[in-house]
Design a protein around this motif. Structure first.
Motif, short mmCIF file in Angstrom:
data_model
loop_
_atom_site.label_atom_id
_atom_site.label_comp_id
_atom_site.label_asym_id
_atom_site.label_seq_id
_atom_site.Cartn_x
_atom_site.Cartn_y
_atom_site.Cartn_z
N LEU A 80 0.82 -1.07 0.05
CA LEU A 80 -0.01 0.01 -0.17
C LEU A 80 0.82 0.90 -0.26
O LEU A 80 0.56 2.19 -0.99
CB LEU A 80 -1.32 0.01 1.42
N ASP A 81 2.62 1.13 0.73
CA ASP A 81 2.78 2.37 1.09
C ASP A 81 3.48 2.07 -0.09
O ASP A 81 3.31 4.01 -0.99
CB ASP A 81 3.82 2.27 2.16
N ALA A 82 4.27 1.49 -1.07
CA ALA A 82 4.15 0.96 -2.29
C ALA A 82 3.59 2.37 -3.27
O ALA A 82 4.09 2.76 -4.66
CB ALA A 82 5.05 0.57 -2.63
N ARG A 83 2.73 1.58 -3.19
CA ARG A 83 1.95 2.09 -4.54
C ARG A 83 1.01 3.47 -3.95
O ARG A 83 0.97 4.47 -5.11
CB ARG A 83 0.27 1.42 -3.20
N ILE A 84 1.21 4.17 -3.14
CA ILE A 84 0.97 5.36 -2.54
C ILE A 84 1.70 6.87 -2.96
O ILE A 84 1.77 7.38 -3.88
CB ILE A 84 0.49 5.86 -1.42
N ALA A 133 9.35 -5.21 -5.57
CA ALA A 133 9.76 -5.27 -4.09
C ALA A 133 8.69 -5.44 -3.46
O ALA A 133 9.35 -5.92 -1.96
CB ALA A 133 10.72 -3.86 -4.18
N ALA A 134 8.12 -4.80 -3.00
CA ALA A 134 6.25 -4.54 -1.92
C ALA A 134 6.18 -6.36 -1.97
O ALA A 134 5.35 -6.14 -1.14
CB ALA A 134 5.83 -3.39 -1.50
N ARG A 135 5.96 -6.97 -2.60
CA ARG A 135 5.41 -8.14 -2.59
C ARG A 135 6.57 -9.50 -2.57
O ARG A 135 6.28 -10.47 -3.06
CB ARG A 135 5.16 -8.51 -4.80
#
Length: 50
Positions: free
Chosen positions: A6-10, A17-19
């Motif tokens: 969510l942070d990376a998306r925002i 990398a977030a996954r």
């Protein structure tokens, strides 16, 4: 929900990398939460041995 994703998306960051799963940076953050007194003990899928 994965807060790192969510942070990376925002922030228009690196979603892959977030996954990163079990090797993701969430483990360090999780240990810090536990150290600060956040309740813990629930099984973590893919991390806990049976």
């Amino acid at each position: 929900m994965c807060l790192a994703f969510l942070d990376a998306r925002i922030r228009d960051g690196d979603l892959e990398a977030a996954r990163a799963g079990a090797s993701a940076a969430w483990q360090e953050r999780y240990r810090a939460y536990i150290a600060s007194g956040v309740p813990s003990g629930a099984p973590v899928p893919g991390m806990d041995a049976n």
